[in-house]
Design a protein around this motif. Structure first.
Motif, PDB file in Angstrom:
ATOM      1  N   LEU A 129       0.842  -1.209   0.000  1.00 21.30           N
ATOM      2  CA  LEU A 129       0.000   0.000   0.000  1.00 21.30           C
ATOM      3  C   LEU A 129       0.875   1.256   0.000  1.00 21.30           C
ATOM      4  N   GLU A 130       1.964   1.183   0.748  1.00 17.65           N
ATOM      5  CA  GLU A 130       2.893   2.324   0.774  1.00 17.65           C
ATOM      6  C   GLU A 130       3.482   2.563  -0.608  1.00 17.65           C
ATOM      7  N   GLN A 131       3.950   1.460  -1.233  1.00 16.96           N
ATOM      8  CA  GLN A 131       4.576   1.580  -2.550  1.00 16.96           C
ATOM      9  C   GLN A 131       3.625   2.159  -3.574  1.00 16.96           C
ATOM     10  N   LYS A 132       2.354   1.811  -3.444  1.00 17.58           N
ATOM     11  CA  LYS A 132       1.381   2.273  -4.428  1.00 17.58           C
ATOM     12  C   LYS A 132       0.776   3.620  -4.065  1.00 17.58           C
ATOM     13  N   GLY A 133       1.249   4.170  -2.987  1.00 11.11           N
ATOM     14  CA  GLY A 133       0.812   5.522  -2.648  1.00 11.11           C
ATOM     15  C   GLY A 133      -0.483   5.611  -1.877  1.00 11.11           C
ATOM     16  N   TYR A 134      -0.898   4.493  -1.263  1.00 14.15           N
ATOM     17  CA  TYR A 134      -2.151   4.506  -0.500  1.00 14.15           C
ATOM     18  C   TYR A 134      -1.910   4.605   1.008  1.00 14.15           C
ATOM     19  N   ALA A 135      -0.651   4.574   1.391  1.00 13.90           N
ATOM     20  CA  ALA A 135      -0.365   4.591   2.831  1.00 13.90           C
ATOM     21  C   ALA A 135       0.831   5.476   3.100  1.00 13.90           C
ATOM     22  N   TYR A 136       0.839   6.065   4.281  1.00 17.17           N
ATOM     23  CA  TYR A 136       1.964   6.927   4.645  1.00 17.17           C
ATOM     24  C   TYR A 136       2.301   6.725   6.119  1.00 17.17           C
ATOM     25  N   PRO A 137       3.600   6.733   6.426  1.00 19.27           N
ATOM     26  CA  PRO A 137       4.019   6.582   7.816  1.00 19.27           C
ATOM     27  C   PRO A 137       3.989   7.930   8.536  1.00 19.27           C
ATOM     28  N   ALA A 138       3.770   7.857   9.843  1.00 25.25           N
ATOM     29  CA  ALA A 138       3.783   9.078  10.645  1.00 25.25           C
ATOM     30  C   ALA A 138       4.174   8.741  12.071  1.00 25.25           C
ATOM     31  N   ASP A 139       5.390   9.035  12.440  1.00 28.86           N
ATOM     32  CA  ASP A 139       5.876   8.804  13.805  1.00 28.86           C
ATOM     33  C   ASP A 139       5.678   7.368  14.284  1.00 28.86           C
ATOM     34  N   GLY A 140       6.006   6.409  13.452  1.00 25.46           N
ATOM     35  CA  GLY A 140       5.874   5.015  13.869  1.00 25.46           C
ATOM     36  C   GLY A 140       4.519   4.410  13.573  1.00 25.46           C
ATOM     37  N   ASP A 141       3.527   5.242  13.280  1.00 26.47           N
ATOM     38  CA  ASP A 141       2.230   4.745  12.816  1.00 26.47           C
ATOM     39  C   ASP A 141       2.266   4.700  11.284  1.00 26.47           C
ATOM     40  N   VAL A 142       1.334   3.952  10.727  1.00 21.82           N
ATOM     41  CA  VAL A 142       1.131   4.013   9.279  1.00 21.82           C
ATOM     42  C   VAL A 142      -0.367   4.195   9.047  1.00 21.82           C
ATOM     43  N   TYR A 143      -0.717   5.137   8.192  1.00 18.18           N
ATOM     44  CA  TYR A 143      -2.136   5.395   7.937  1.00 18.18           C
ATOM     45  C   TYR A 143      -2.501   5.150   6.488  1.00 18.18           C
ATOM     46  N   TYR A 144      -3.762   4.814   6.299  1.00 17.84           N
ATOM     47  CA  TYR A 144      -4.286   4.644   4.957  1.00 17.84           C
ATOM     48  C   TYR A 144      -4.819   5.992   4.488  1.00 17.84           C
ATOM     49  N   ALA A 145      -4.393   6.405   3.287  1.00 21.29           N
ATOM     50  CA  ALA A 145      -4.834   7.693   2.732  1.00 21.29           C
ATOM     51  C   ALA A 145      -6.148   7.470   1.984  1.00 21.29           C
TER      52      ALA A 145
END
Length: 493
Positions: free
Chosen positions: A129-145
């Motif tokens: 999901l990160e590679q495809k641009g649907y997820a982003y990390p934030a301070d040790g968390d990862v969120y779905y965009a």
RNA sequence: GGCGGCAUAGCCAAGUGGUAAGGCAGAGGUCUGCAAAACCUCCACCCCCAGUUCGAAUCUGGGUGCCGCCUCCA
């Protein structure tokens, strides 16, 4: 005839066509194991069990997978309160789950994946999901965009701009965790571990999966990219299943499930039964109070699965009486088969629905199938069972009271077998063992003696004495049946 | 505020255009010394209003009431 079912995704009934002819891949979003299951869980489990049984009966090869969510804030809280571990709590309630389901005659799933056993799959999915641009990390968390997924909202039928964040009153938008989200509608895929919490190492640091990702991972891991039926409670439509779709389909580009099925809630006084409202009854509380498991099953199946059902003592009492009738019908062969001249009543396979051959073209079976084909109309299916059971009960009583039935033994045999087979499709079973009387209170010869004394009293018109004997036996659970000609028979209650 | 669902006899509940399945409870009857059991029989025009139609519980429009979801939930 074709099987049709209501698909939440399209909001209408559709004819059922599995991806691969003859095979069905089915996933039921199971329970989060932090407490005993209540009647709401019972309903879901029984309904999906019946869907599965019916699909099998219709000839499909069903692969049925049900998960346990064993990582969750509520499990952690419970463990903290008890001074035990998340794993210990989860294990205990998984064990309890199996005990409850066995009593309710829910078939075992083919597979029971757990979130904690699927960490690799979860992490892989998040990376993709990160590679495809649907997820982003934030301070040790990862969120779905969420806004990156154009089809977000297609299952629950909502548009992002219409959603009122915090409308349920449960989201604290001032929560520091929420501040890390780029958008309030985003949700966590991975949560950084807080001190003392169970954690798994990852490229984002020590942490654990968010709530929705485990199902996406488990489905993919155990069943593949696209399954036929994804089932669960209608309270999971949003956000849980919506989020599963967003996660899975963003990665695979394929539909996660062809059919989404959701069961209605159990209510109490018209309000949803839930942990947070505190208006719940656990399965074991109800069954331990003396309610037969099959009564609970009948209670669940008397209504269409998508509608709410209200749980009341009166409803259970009413169903109890109905079950007595059905049970009479189901036990007909055991009680009356021998007197009717059936020759196989001692065979080990006697009464086993798997060994029964019934006429699938009979009007009865056709009506049952027509009802069930219509989005699993169990209420209509039960009507057919009741017609059979009532007739068998009536004929059984005739045999007991008059010594002969009005219908020939062969037809009775067919009717009984049809009843047993169709009841089995709904998971309804009765056993003689459950009917076995309490031995040791009064001996048979004792009873016969009392009946003889009563006969003498009656002959002398001493009805007070006759009634006294009858009442005394009645108090001990012995029912006397006076028949024409002055003959009295008896049975234990 | 948004989205979705539901409304059928005393209670539960099917039925989605052709005149109301089934269950529980209830009533009457037969039988009985009385009872129980058993057996037989009976028991609704479908929330309201307005339309469409030869015909609607069933379709359309408008109300009323109840429920679920809007990031804990089966």
């Amino acid at each position: 005839m074709t099987l049709t079912l209501y698909n939440t995704l399209t909001r209408r009934k559709e004819s059922f066509e599995p991806l691969e002819p003859g095979k069905v891949l089915m996933y039921y979003c199971g329970v989060t194991v932090y407490d005993y299951c209540h009647l709401g869980h019972a309903r879901a489990c029984v309904i999906w069990d019946v869907v599965r049984r019916y699909l099998r009966w219709r000839g499909y090869d069903v692969r049925y997978v049900q998960n346990f969510t064993d990582i969750d804030d509520k499990i952690l809280n419970r463990a903290r309160q008890e001074g035990s571990s998340m794993q210990e709590v989860a294990e205990r309630f998984i064990q309890a789950y199996f005990e409850d389901m066995t009593r309710l005659n829910v078939m075992e799933a083919d597979d029971y994946p757990r979130a904690t056993h699927t960490i690799d799959g979860i992490q892989r999915l998040i990376h993709e999901l990160e590679q495809k641009g649907y997820a982003y990390p934030a301070d040790g968390d990862v969120y779905y965009a969420v806004r990156a997924f154009a089809e977000y909202g297609k299952l629950s039928g909502r548009k992002l701009e219409d959603m009122q964040v915090g409308a349920s009153g449960r989201v604290d938008t001032d929560d520091p965790d929420a501040q890390r989200k780029r958008d309030p509608v985003d949700f966590a895929l991975w949560k950084a571990a807080k001190p003392g919490e169970p954690a798994w190492s990852s490229t984002w640091g020590e942490g654990r999966p968010g709530w929705h990702i485990e199902c996406s991972a488990m489905v993919r891991d155990r069943l593949g990219d696209t399954i036929d039926i994804h089932a669960g409670g209608n309270d999971l439509v949003f956000p849980h299943h919506e989020n599963e779709i967003a996660q899975s389909e963003a990665v695979t580009g394929k539909p996660l499930a062809r059919y989404w099925m959701h069961n209605g809630m159990v209510t109490v006084g018209g309000e949803k039964m839930s942990k947070s409202l505190g208006n719940f009854t656990t399965i074991r509380q109800l069954l331990d109070s003396g309610v037969e498991p099959m009564v609970l099953r009948l209670f669940i199946l008397q209504a269409q699965y998508r509608k709410p059902i209200d749980f009341t003592d009166e409803a259970i009492a009413s169903i109890h009486n109905g079950w007595e009738t059905l049970k009479e019908g189901l036990l007909f062969g055991y009680k009356h088969g021998k007197p009717l001249g059936w020759t196989d009543t001692e065979d080990t396979s006697f009464g086993d629905p798997a060994a029964m051959r019934i006429s699938e073209n009979s009007d009865t079976v056709q009506r049952f199938q027509a009802a069930m084909d219509d989005d699993f109309n169990t209420s209509g299916g039960l009507a057919v069972l009741f017609e059979l059971a009532k007739e068998l009960q009536k004929e059984g009583n005739r045999l007991t009271h008059e010594g002969k039935a009005a219908i020939d033994p062969h037809t009775l045999r067919q009717e009984w077998q049809t009843l047993v087979v169709l009841a089995q499709v709904l998971g309804l079973e009765a056993t003689l063992a459950a009917e076995s009387p309490d031995e040791g209170t009064v001996s048979d010869s004792d009873i016969e003696g009392q009946i003889e004394q009563r006969r003498v009293a009656k002959a002398a018109k001493n009805f007070a004495e006759a009634d006294r004997i009858r009442n005394e036996l009645s108090a001990q659970g012995i029912i006397l049946i006076d028949k024409p000609g002055g003959i009295t028979t008896w049975r234990r209650e």
